[in-house]
Design an enzyme around this catalytic site. Structure first.
Site, PDB file in Angstrom:
ATOM      1  N   ASP A  43      10.708  51.492  63.911  1.00  0.00           N
ATOM      2  CA  ASP A  43      10.484  52.877  63.661  1.00  0.00           C
ATOM      3  C   ASP A  43      12.238  53.494  63.232  1.00  0.00           C
ATOM      4  OD1 ASP A  43       9.308  55.621  63.814  1.00  0.00           O
ATOM      5  OD2 ASP A  43      10.845  55.163  65.683  1.00  0.00           O
ATOM      6  N   MET A  45       8.591  62.153  66.512  1.00  0.00           N
ATOM      7  CA  MET A  45       9.515  63.164  65.979  1.00  0.00           C
ATOM      8  C   MET A  45      10.320  62.230  64.382  1.00  0.00           C
ATOM      9  SD  MET A  45       8.025  66.141  67.146  1.00  0.00           S
ATOM     10  CE  MET A  45       8.043  67.070  65.491  1.00  0.00           C
ATOM     11  N   ARG A  46      10.541  61.016  65.459  1.00  0.00           N
ATOM     12  CA  ARG A  46      11.667  61.141  64.082  1.00  0.00           C
ATOM     13  C   ARG A  46      10.879  60.499  62.892  1.00  0.00           C
ATOM     14  NH1 ARG A  46      12.879  56.391  66.625  1.00  0.00           N
ATOM     15  NH2 ARG A  46      15.024  56.962  67.395  1.00  0.00           N
ATOM     16  N   ALA A  47       9.714  60.399  62.633  1.00  0.00           N
ATOM     17  CA  ALA A  47       8.718  60.551  61.337  1.00  0.00           C
ATOM     18  C   ALA A  47       8.618  61.602  60.147  1.00  0.00           C
ATOM     19  CB  ALA A  47       6.960  60.523  61.689  1.00  0.00           C
ATOM     20  N   VAL A  51      13.058  62.353  59.446  1.00  0.00           N
ATOM     21  CA  VAL A  51      13.266  61.506  58.140  1.00  0.00           C
ATOM     22  C   VAL A  51      13.015  62.243  56.986  1.00  0.00           C
ATOM     23  CG1 VAL A  51      12.922  59.424  57.134  1.00  0.00           C
ATOM     24  CG2 VAL A  51      13.579  59.586  59.727  1.00  0.00           C
TER      25      VAL A  51
END
Length: 649
Positions: free
Chosen positions: A191, A272-274, A277
């Site tokens: 991830d 929330m990284r998706a 990014v």
């Protein structure tokens, strides 16, 4: 020899685009390139460095500080004002690199004797403002991958040793390549990579012929071949530089943000990284396309690169993205006045950028029931749902690879002592070093505050952590195991143990025995996905050659002891204990078990016997092996906890 030109690589538009977008916006978080061997992954990564703009650095600074804005906390500060222009670097990190080689090291001898902080920069410092390339990143130790990803995300690297801390800037484009057949990255690490790209060799004969033609031409005359592509490489480099300049001007509207959030929510990605990014990638794609506002097309492209590896729910799922689901999510998030993209002829036809190399479809398989009986031979029975398994370990203390199963002496973990004098391994032990040097200060003529230190005074910490083991499964696939419900339960238990092996960073192998003999169904590997696939398709039937299975397991362990002597084995025998192949089947099985016990192989016998009338043969086998006997129904960790509570009541 000049590197292979970037624009000379045939095909693979997904990989080309992923690398270019990461070069335009390093904040994306780098690229993970997944694919079979021999697909030009490394070639393209190495060629990318030649396309990056040159950088201005402070002359003499080992950390490549920007003269226009030097890092005030740089270990080489204060800086001179002289500047030097040089090409952007490509730094390659070897799989076997030590931690000090990656993040840098502190000279303990100078710290004690002179009272100064002497920091020797590592690969992270060398990669600052350039590219950091890790081939076979899935084989890198987890703690090093954590370090790399932390530095890539934070833009700084920090080294702390014995109370001394040094920090420096480390902004780079992180690119990792891997062959999934050799094992996956853990989901937490997967991830952390911004983008992922799947690559595969083309099946088109004409394209394959062109690949061969260009490669042979390059090997015959690298300079002449590279000269053929100088103009196209220079044009691409200019386009990357232009996109980098345009990047700060790209606007990400509220409508675009809502689309991104809608898409990420539709795919149920964790955290929330998706979203972040995907937003950064969409902005970079807009700049690459020469636009100052993010469009639906930018979001579509970004989602295809940023989301596939974030959809995995367990290590046996393959990364992928459902194109129809993506298009539906984009349509649902369109503002009312926007009619949305026109109808497609098929998934993915809305993007001219990501085509030609195959779509990343949804390949997450479900364990189906494929049971069927034809005489004495049975087709494979699907596995039941895996669960959290009990933890089995190897007794004693090993010195194996990093992992989380058995106790071992490692270079990370809690300090349990000091290595003997002369053993220069691991990190220096400050207190023990000072104690070793203190009695000799007068005789060495010490004058002042600093210690007079000799190399013989250095002591190194002895640390205890956890190691990964070789978990070799020896599975009975004979007719006595062939009942549909029983084999489903057996496969679920083995699959659960495979999941546990994945989490504990073990190597796994699979030996099966049935009918006339035994076979090595899967040589030892770190790819538990491959083991799960072989297990899923395992047929049953025939007599039970238990002795042959144990002897084949012993042979595999002997070979692995030569190949990987530091990795201790754990043999898991999955059987009901019956031996029915040959007149002396029982005696030969006992002899094989005695041989394994004599070799000191740690073992677990998973007892698959069912019914009211039980012979207890698996328990007898466990006793001969000197291993642990575990009934099939007690493999689950929850079952063990329930039994402990019952007995304590």
């Amino acid at each position: 020899m000049r590197p292979y030109p970037f624009t000379a690589v045939v095909g693979m538009p997904d990989l080309r685009l992923g690398l270019v977008l990461s070069a335009i916006s390093p904040a994306i978080g780098g690229v993970l390139v997944r694919g079979e061997k021999g697909t030009a992954k490394s070639t393209m990564v190495r060629a990318l460095a030649g396309l990056l703009p040159e950088v201005d650095v402070v002359e003499g600074c080992r950390f490549s500080c920007d003269p226009a804005a030097p890092d005030p906390n740089c270990p080489d500060a204060p800086h001179d004002t002289r500047a030097l222009r040089r090409p952007a670097r490509l730094v390659e990190l070897p799989v076997g690199a030590a931690e000090d080689r990656v993040i840098g090291s502190l000279n303990l001898e100078r710290a004690l004797t002179e009272g100064v902080t002497d920091f020797q920069p590592g690969l992270l410092a060398a990669a600052h403002r350039g590219l950091l390339y890790v081939d076979e990143v899935n084989l890198l130790h987890d703690h090093l991958v954590d370090t790399l990803l932390d530095a890539a995300a934070m833009g700084r690297a920090t080294v702390e040793r014995e109370g001394v801390s040094v920090s420096h800037a480390a902004r780079f484009v992180l690119i990792g390549t891997m062959n999934p057949e050799e094992g996956e990255l853990r989901p937490q690490l997967l991830d952390r990579f911004g983008l992922t790209v799947e690559v595969a060799a083309s099946r088109d004969p004409e394209q394959r012929a062109e690949v061969i033609r260009r490669r042979l031409a390059y090997e015959a005359d690298p300079d002449a071949f590279a000269a053929r592509f100088e103009d196209t490489d220079a044009q691409l480099a200019a386009e990357i530089a232009a996109a980098q300049k345009l990047l700060p001007s790209v606007e990400l509207s509220d409508e675009a943000l809502r689309q991104i959030a809608e898409v990420c929510a539709a795919f149920e990605v964790d955290g929330m990284r998706a979203d972040i990014v995907t937003a950064r990638t969409a902005v970079a794609h807009a700049a690459w396309s020469g636009r100052t506002e993010v469009s639906t097309e930018d979001i579509r492209v970004a989602a295809r690169l940023a989301l596939p590896h974030r959809r995995r729910r367990n290590p046996f799922d393959a990364p992928g993205i459902d194109e129809e689901q993506l298009e539906q999510a984009l349509r649902d998030a369109e503002p009312p006045e926007d009619p949305g993209p026109p109808d497609d002829d098929g998934p993915g036809s809305g993007s001219d950028t990501l085509d030609g190399s195959g779509q990343l479809g949804d390949r997450n398989g479900e364990h189906g029931d494929r049971n069927g009986e034809h005489g004495g031979e049975q087709r494979a029975v699907g596995a039941g749902k895996p669960y959290r398994a009990r933890m089995f370990s190897v007794a004693g203390i090993g010195e194996g690879a990093h992992g989380k199963r058995s106790r071992a002496v490692t270079d990370a973990g809690r300090t349990i002592g000091v290595r003997p004098p002369g053993a220069r391994e691991g990190r220096p032990h400050l207190v023990a070093t000072v104690r070793a040097a203190a009695p000799h200060q007068r005789s060495r003529g010490r004058d002042g505050a600093g210690l007079v230190l000799r190399p013989s005074d250095l002591r190194f910490a002895l640390r205890e952590g956890r190691e990964g083991n070789l978990v070799l499964f020896c599975v009975d696939a004979s007719g006595s195991m062939g009942a549909k419900s029983r084999m489903r339960e057996v496969k679920a238990a083995v699959l659960s143990l495979l999941l546990d092996a994945y989490q504990r960073r073990d190597k796994v192998g699979l030996v099966t025995f049935r009918a006339g003999g035994a076979e090595l169904a899967l040589p030892p590997t770190i790819s538990v996905e491959a083991a799960a696939t072989r297990l899923e398709g395992l047929p049953t039937g025939g007599r039970t050659p238990l002795a042959e299975g144990l002897l084949e397991a012993a042979r595999v362990l002997r070979v692995e002891a030569v190949r990987d002597p530091r990795r201790r084995p754990l043999l898991v025998v999955v059987t009901d204990g019956r031996a029915t192949s040959g007149a002396d089947a029982v005696a030969r099985s006992q002899q094989a078990a005695d041989m394994l016990a004599g070799a000191g192989v740690a073992s677990v016998v998973m007892d698959c016997e069912t019914g009211r009338m039980r012979l207890g043969l698996a328990a007898e086998l466990a006793a001969r092996l000197g291993g642990e006997h575990v009934p099939l129904g007690e493999v689950a960790a929850d079952t063990l906890a329930t039994e402990v509570r019952r007995r304590a009541a």
